[in-house]
Design an enzyme around this catalytic site. Structure first.
Site, PDB file in Angstrom:
ATOM      1  N   CYS A 334     -34.567   4.834  19.415  1.00  0.00           N
ATOM      2  CA  CYS A 334     -33.505   3.868  19.775  1.00  0.00           C
ATOM      3  C   CYS A 334     -33.543   3.603  21.284  1.00  0.00           C
ATOM      4  O   CYS A 334     -33.419   2.459  21.734  1.00  0.00           O
ATOM      5  CB  CYS A 334     -32.157   4.432  19.350  1.00  0.00           C
ATOM      6  SG  CYS A 334     -30.775   3.405  19.798  1.00  0.00           S
ATOM      7  N   TRP A 337     -36.439   1.440  22.020  1.00  0.00           N
ATOM      8  CA  TRP A 337     -36.168   0.062  21.596  1.00  0.00           C
ATOM      9  C   TRP A 337     -35.432  -0.688  22.716  1.00  0.00           C
ATOM     10  O   TRP A 337     -35.676  -1.865  22.957  1.00  0.00           O
ATOM     11  CB  TRP A 337     -35.310   0.060  20.323  1.00  0.00           C
ATOM     12  CG  TRP A 337     -34.912  -1.308  19.859  1.00  0.00           C
ATOM     13  CD1 TRP A 337     -35.657  -2.154  19.083  1.00  0.00           C
ATOM     14  CD2 TRP A 337     -33.692  -2.015  20.146  1.00  0.00           C
ATOM     15  NE1 TRP A 337     -34.972  -3.327  18.866  1.00  0.00           N
ATOM     16  CE2 TRP A 337     -33.768  -3.273  19.508  1.00  0.00           C
ATOM     17  CE3 TRP A 337     -32.540  -1.714  20.879  1.00  0.00           C
ATOM     18  CZ2 TRP A 337     -32.740  -4.217  19.570  1.00  0.00           C
ATOM     19  CZ3 TRP A 337     -31.520  -2.656  20.944  1.00  0.00           C
ATOM     20  CH2 TRP A 337     -31.623  -3.876  20.304  1.00  0.00           C
ATOM     21  N   HIS A 338     -34.547   0.038  23.411  1.00  0.00           N
ATOM     22  CA  HIS A 338     -33.771  -0.628  24.461  1.00  0.00           C
ATOM     23  C   HIS A 338     -34.630  -1.016  25.656  1.00  0.00           C
ATOM     24  O   HIS A 338     -34.355  -2.011  26.309  1.00  0.00           O
ATOM     25  CB  HIS A 338     -32.613   0.267  24.921  1.00  0.00           C
ATOM     26  CG  HIS A 338     -31.431   0.197  24.009  1.00  0.00           C
ATOM     27  ND1 HIS A 338     -31.319   0.997  22.896  1.00  0.00           N
ATOM     28  CD2 HIS A 338     -30.334  -0.579  24.017  1.00  0.00           C
ATOM     29  CE1 HIS A 338     -30.182   0.714  22.269  1.00  0.00           C
ATOM     30  NE2 HIS A 338     -29.573  -0.249  22.924  1.00  0.00           N
ATOM     31  N   GLY A 339     -35.621  -0.230  25.944  1.00  0.00           N
ATOM     32  CA  GLY A 339     -36.439  -0.582  27.100  1.00  0.00           C
ATOM     33  C   GLY A 339     -37.628   0.331  27.239  1.00  0.00           C
ATOM     34  O   GLY A 339     -37.571   1.502  26.845  1.00  0.00           O
ATOM     35  N   PHE A 491     -33.351  -7.004  26.380  1.00  0.00           N
ATOM     36  CA  PHE A 491     -33.942  -6.211  25.303  1.00  0.00           C
ATOM     37  C   PHE A 491     -34.471  -7.121  24.210  1.00  0.00           C
ATOM     38  O   PHE A 491     -34.876  -6.695  23.190  1.00  0.00           O
ATOM     39  CB  PHE A 491     -32.914  -5.228  24.728  1.00  0.00           C
ATOM     40  CG  PHE A 491     -32.267  -4.385  25.806  1.00  0.00           C
ATOM     41  CD1 PHE A 491     -33.044  -3.821  26.810  1.00  0.00           C
ATOM     42  CD2 PHE A 491     -30.906  -4.199  25.840  1.00  0.00           C
ATOM     43  CE1 PHE A 491     -32.455  -3.068  27.813  1.00  0.00           C
ATOM     44  CE2 PHE A 491     -30.305  -3.442  26.843  1.00  0.00           C
ATOM     45  CZ  PHE A 491     -31.089  -2.880  27.837  1.00  0.00           C
TER      46      PHE A 491
END
Lengths: 491, 346
Positions: A334, A337-339, A491
């Protein structure tokens, strides 16, 4: 096109009037699709081809997947979809990150590589588009939904402008049927939509952007500031990211309602959470449920299958291993996924640890209801302690999320631990308290009334008065400052 | 009747919410009310004891003292035997872009106090949109009342030729009258003055009208189309972008007014002129011939650029504007050095 820009307001008015003038679902869908592509093209028209490509691939895969006779064939088609979506995401978002990592790893063994770096622009909202697209093919694979026969509907599902660049990450099962039968909104929906838009703008512009200005300056040059100012920046970012994203989600949902489309609720007063499991049921709900369904649950099942062979005494014992492992792995992904950065991975890892620790040592598998039940002073004390502990740790994790790098996190922590006051301590405390007060006030109103459009519970004249006054202030502020992009746009 | 009642409720609610939001905007320092008023003698002046914030190029939190000038204050009479230096200049000296602790006045105070062994106070009397004629008047009428040992007047090329500036028409100014300096206070008879006075009670108390006033000022600078239409707005020329300086093809000669004022300042042993930006050689020669020996800040900017620092670059907002913190530090050190080297406090 930013929601918090006047050009978007004109665009929305134009698209909405056009939509109302059209009477049949098909022309409405064509109109919204054209508007959605225009919305995306305003940022960079070249990336419209990426949307077209992903649309065509997943639409075709969906049909083929549904028609496939064997499980093996279905898996193959799903793999094509996963490869296409994650390939696009991986290339645009993670190529440079992993290339740099590989280079550093090889350098540790004395192997020199020429710098593998590609200068690419990250397409706006690429993470949201690919995750939305994946819900379609994964749910088809699991036979939870039927494939759509209309390329138009599917193209609109991928590109629908209110959710195009920052979600909510709508499930195909919820959104596709609505887009297939686009209808005129009811008066009640229009009222609710306008109220959501108004409150969303208030949160985004007056709370999120205004707090963000201070945050950006302090995180941009932290060496210029003293401990109270750095601490204020951390707290203000805690406020900014929520106001910014929840404001965006409210605006998106409000716009959806103007077109007769009900979009998923993305936030339910997350800063009123007493635990981390509760926090993740209230924060970015469309992402957390996505992760829960498509990552966490399969991971838990996989770990349990493996652990079962070790002959543990009980299922509880097995869960004591499976849950933390799955939680940590899921939250690390997770974070990624954000960065593409270590700070995001640490942020995810921290939340994984929080969730695991809480499950193992505090609540021991008990579920916590989302509504507070206050019976006596002890429950109030428990509530306050739970709120404070959870939010302080959430804030700590946000520091990693916002910092430029781990060294900056270290600097912040060092300065805050070795406290050095400043002549502006009082003013920073007042500023922080004012922002916090407004945010908590709005959250409590939502919590108490059980709705995001709480203004609709008031007399229409009062609701209109509140909306007009708030929007006038928002418009004046917006016109006089440089608009800030939504934090989640990156994102 | 029911409609009227609803309208009344609507208006009352809107006003009440507007006022509540105004109070919140002020408490959270998102927007402060106007901190200046138009004084009939001094022109635009600060209200005493006001706190305010700025975010245009950078982040500023500051305020005025009980005597109506920026920063930590001192009374007019110097009863503590401290060294006092006055700063008079425009928005660069004002420093609405840096916290007071990063302003060059703090560096000067530190360095001079250490070198002289006496407490040194640097008082900031700068005003936005000041030119030479305004700042001379302000120095004579207001700033010089503070028992000072030295006054630094910061000028740029456009300040020397006020006819090239579209500054505030609400300032009094000095001019030459038969080879002597005279004062002009005609601004208080202007329509602009009376309009400003009418709006003052509202703008100085409430933040929301101040936002509207900010928007009006942006409109005057021709920024409305950009605000409304973003990328689709017609492209603007560089001249239109600035909107505050009239373009001139050639260097105008120094006017008789400026000459007399500069000569007056050159005679004052407690005044040091400081060039805050590159000055054309024609002006330099003219000013030198009047007996003034200004200190030039330009070599400091050149030095900063050689170290890879753009003196007016704000990395967070990515704007070119006023001096940044690093520039303030270097300016402070250089000014302290010149004060000591030239023995200006002896």
């Amino acid at each position: 096109m930013l929601f918090n820009s006047f050009i978007f307001v004109f665009f929305l008015a134009f698209v909405w009037i056009g939509y109302l003038l059209l009477r049949a679902p098909r022309p409405r869908a064509v109109w919204l699709l054209a508007a959605s592509y225009a919305f995306y093209a305003y940022w960079d028209w070249r990336f419209c081809s990426l949307l077209v490509g992903l649309t065509l691939v997943d639409f075709s895969v969906g049909r083929a997947l549904h028609a496939a006779a064997t499980v093996r064939r279905r898996k193959q088609w799903l793999a094509v979809s996963l490869a296409a979506n994650l390939g696009v995401l991986g290339f645009f978002k993670y190529f440079n990150f992993f290339a740099a990592g590989a280079q550093a790893a090889l350098a540790a063994f004395g192997l020199e590589l020429d710098r593998a770096h590609v200068s690419i622009i990250l397409p706006l909202g690429i993470s949201f588009v690919t995750f939305r697209s994946l819900t379609y093919t994964i749910d088809l694979y699991r036979r939870r939904i039927e494939p759509t026969r209309s390329l138009l509907d599917y193209a609109l599902f991928i590109a629908f402008f209110p959710i195009l660049v920052a979600g909510p990450i709508e499930r195909a099962g919820n959104l596709l049927p609505q887009l297939a039968r686009l209808r005129a909104p009811s008066r009640r929906e229009i009222g609710a939509g306008l109220v959501l838009i108004c409150l969303g703008y208030f949160k985004k512009v007056l709370i999120g952007d205004a707090a963000g200005r201070i945050v950006d300056h302090i995180f941009g040059q932290p060496e210029l500031y003293y401990s109270p100012e750095l601490l204020a920046a951390v707290i203000l970012f805690w406020i900014q990211i929520y106001a910014d994203f929840a404001g965006y989600s409210d605006i998106a949902r409000g716009i959806g309602k103007l077109f007769g489309v009900n979009l998923a609720v993305n936030f339910e007063q997350p800063y009123l959470s007493r635990s981390f499991s509760e926090f993740w049921r209230r924060w970015h709900i469309s992402l957390s449920t996505w992760i829960w369904d498509y990552l966490f649950n399969p991971l838990v099942a996989a770990v349990l299958r493996r652990v079962a062979n070790w002959r543990f005494a009980s299922v509880q014992a097995e869960m004591r291993i499976a849950y933390p492992v799955a939680a940590i792995v899921t939250m690390l992904l997770c974070g990624l996924w954000h960065g593409a950065g270590l700070t995001f991975i640490v942020w995810g890892g921290l939340h994984g640890l929080y969730l695991s620790g809480e499950r193992l040592f505090v609540y021991r598998g008990k579920s916590i209801p989302l509504r507070w039940r206050l019976r006596g002073p002890r429950s109030v004390v428990r509530l306050v302690l739970g709120l404070a502990a959870t939010q302080v740790l959430v804030m700590f994790a946000w520091l990693f999320f916002r910092a430029e790098n781990l060294a900056q996190v270290g600097y912040f922590l060092d300065q805050i631990v070795h406290w050095q006051g400043s002549e502006l301590s009082g003013r920073f405390a007042a500023i922080t308290a004012s922002f916090m007060g407004m945010m908590v006030f709005l959250d409590l109103l939502e919590y108490k009334t059980g709705t995001h459009a709480w203004l609709l519970k008031l007399r229409p004249a009062v609701a209109a008065g509140v909306c007009i006054a708030a929007m006038a202030v928002v418009a004046l502020y917006l016109a006089t400052v440089d608009p800030m992009p939504f934090v989640y746009f990156q994102f | 009747m029911r409609g009227l009642c609803a309208a009344l409720i609507f208006v009352t609610t809107a006003l009440a919410v507007g006022l509540a939001l105004d109070a919140w905007l002020q408490a959270a320092e998102i927007q402060s009310p106007l901190e200046t008023y138009i004084d009939p003698i001094y022109g635009p002046s600060y209200y005493p004891g006001r706190s305010f914030s700025r975010f245009h190029e950078s982040f500023f939190l500051g305020g005025t003292n009980a005597w109506g000038y920026l920063g930590e204050g001192r009374p007019e009479r110097n009863e503590t035997d401290e060294v006092r230096i006055l700063l008079v200049g425009d928005s660069f000296v004002l420093g609405h872009t840096v916290f007071e602790r990063h302003h060059f006045k703090r560096v000067m105070e530190r360095e001079l106090s250490a070198a002289l062994g006496r407490r040194t106070a640097v008082l900031n009397f700068a005003r936005a949109d000041f030119n030479l004629w305004n700042m001379h008047r302000y120095y004579c009428d207001f700033a010089s009342r503070w028992d000072h040992d030295l006054a630094l007047l910061f000028v740029g090329e456009s300040d020397l030729v006020p006819s090239r500036q579209v500054g505030s028409a609400l300032y009094p100014f000095s001019y030459a009258s038969a080879d002597t300096v005279a004062a002009d206070y005609s601004f208080r008879a202007s329509r602009q003055f009376h309009q400003a006075k009418r709006l003052e009670p509202l703008l100085s108390r409430l933040a929301v009208p101040r936002l509207a006033f900010n928007l009006y000022k942006l409109g005057l600078r021709g920024k409305t189309a950009g605000i409304l239409f973003g990328k689709l707005a017609p492209a603007r020329t560089a001249d239109a972008e600035d909107g505050r300086t009239r373009a001139v093809a050639a260097v105008e000669p120094l006017s008789a007014h400026s000459r007399v004022i500069l000569r007056d300042l050159a005679r004052d042993r407690r005044v040091l002129l400081v060039y805050k930006e590159p000055i054309d050689d024609t002006y330099r020669a003219a000013i030198d011939s009047l007996g003034a020996h200004p200190f030039d800040l330009v070599p400091i900017f050149t030095g900063l650029r050689a170290r890879g620092v753009e003196p007016r670059w704000w990395p967070v907002t990515r704007k070119l504007g006023h001096w940044n913190q690093q520039t303030h530090q270097d300016i402070g050190r250089a000014l302290a050095r010149v004060v000591l080297d030239r023995k200006l406090l002896d």
